[in-house]
Design an enzyme around this catalytic site. Structure first.
Site, short mmCIF file in Angstrom:
data_model
loop_
_atom_site.label_atom_id
_atom_site.label_comp_id
_atom_site.label_asym_id
_atom_site.label_seq_id
_atom_site.Cartn_x
_atom_site.Cartn_y
_atom_site.Cartn_z
N ALA A 13 0.81 -1.21 0.00
CA ALA A 13 0.00 0.00 0.00
C ALA A 13 0.84 1.26 0.00
O ALA A 13 0.32 2.36 -0.15
CB ALA A 13 -0.93 0.01 1.22
N SER A 14 2.15 1.12 0.16
CA SER A 14 3.05 2.25 0.36
C SER A 14 3.50 2.85 -0.97
O SER A 14 4.07 2.15 -1.81
CB SER A 14 4.27 1.79 1.17
OG SER A 14 5.34 2.70 1.05
N THR A 15 3.27 4.15 -1.13
CA THR A 15 3.65 4.84 -2.36
C THR A 15 5.15 4.77 -2.60
O THR A 15 5.61 4.41 -3.69
CB THR A 15 3.21 6.30 -2.31
OG1 THR A 15 3.66 6.90 -1.08
CG2 THR A 15 1.70 6.43 -2.38
N SER A 17 7.29 2.76 -1.35
CA SER A 17 7.74 1.38 -1.56
C SER A 17 7.65 1.01 -3.04
O SER A 17 8.47 0.23 -3.54
CB SER A 17 6.89 0.40 -0.74
OG SER A 17 7.16 0.51 0.64
#
Length: 208
Positions: A13-15, A17
C-alpha cells in the site's frame, strides 16, 4: 566470501515502496549487494500509534506534498504513476501471496508487477482476481498459489513478520536494514543503505 545483504521491508500500500521496488534490483546489482525482500503490513504498526489510516490521509498538507513528490519522482525514474482509489489499498492478500513466493523465487517479479498494477494502472490489489492475473502472467498456477497464501500457516507467518518488524523498530515503508541492523527509511535512502552495506562488508573482511 558471500557478498553483503540488505533487507528490503515494504508494504504494497506504500507509495514510496513502489518507487523503491522498481529500482532496487538494478541499484543493488551495481553495488554488489544481495536483496532480501521482506513484505509486511504497516496497518498494525500504525494502529499501535493510534492511527486508523495512512499519515498521508491524517495530515492533509503532508499528503498533498507526497502526491506531488510521487509525480515528480515517478517521472524522473520513468515509471508510470496514478493515485489508487481507495488509498491506501488493502494489501493483506498481496502480502500473503508474496510470502508464498519467497520460498519459490518469484517474489521480486510478483512484487513489481503488483506495484505496477496498483500505482501504474490504478488496479485494486485487494481483489483476488487482480492478483490472479498477475500470477498467471508470471506463468504461475494462480489457484494453487492463492490456496497456499490463505493457508493458516502462511497467515501466521505474516503475523510473525509483522511482530518482528515492530520489535526491530520498523515504523514505515520502505525500510532497508543492513546486516548489522542499521536501518534506513525511505526510497531516498536506498543508495545510502547500499553504501552502508558494502562499507560494512569491506570492513568485516579486514584481517585483525
Amino acid at each position: 566470501m558471500p557478498g553483503p545483504v540488505l533487507e528490503f521491508w515494504y508494504d504494497f500500500a506504500s507509495t514510496y515502496s513502489y518507487l523503491a521496488a522498481m529500482r532496487i534490483e538494478a541499484a543493488a546489482e551495481e553495488a554488489g549487494v544481495k536483496v532480501h525482500w521482506r513484505p509486511f503490513l504497516l496497518g498494525p504498526i500504525f494502529a499501535a500509534q493510534g492511527w486508523t489510516t495512512s499519515p498521508f490521509n491524517l495530515f492533509p498538507d503532508k499528503g498533498r506534498y507526497m502526491w506531488r513528490d510521487m509525480e515528480r519522482e515517478a517521472a524522473r525514474l520513468g515509471v508510470p504513476f496514478c493515485r489508487p482509489d481507495p488509498f491506501p489499498q488493502n494489501s493483506l492478500l498481496a502480502a500473503r501471496v508474496a510470502l508464498v513466493g519467497l520460498d519459490q523465487g518469484w517474489t521480486p517479479a510478483f512484487t513489481k508487477a503488483v506495484f505496477a498494477a496498483e500505482f501504474g494502472k490504478s488496479r485494486n490489489i485487494s481483489d483476488p482476481a487482480a492478483l490472479s492475473i498477475v500470477l498467471t502472467d508470471l506463468g504461475l498456477d494462480a489457484g494453487a498459489v492463492m490456496e497456499q497464501a490463505q493457508a493458516e500457516a502462511n497467515k501466521a507467518r505474516l503475523r510473525r513478520i509483522g511482530e518482528e518488524a515492530q520489535l526491530r523498530g520498523i515504523f514505515g515503508a520502505p525500510c532497508f536494514v543492513a546486516e548489522d541492523r542499521e536501518l534506513f527509511w525511505g526510497n531516498d535512502r536506498l543508495e545510502r543503505a547500499l553504501d552502508w552495506a558494502t562499507a560494512r562488508a569491506r570492513h568485516s573482511d579486514v584481517p585483525v
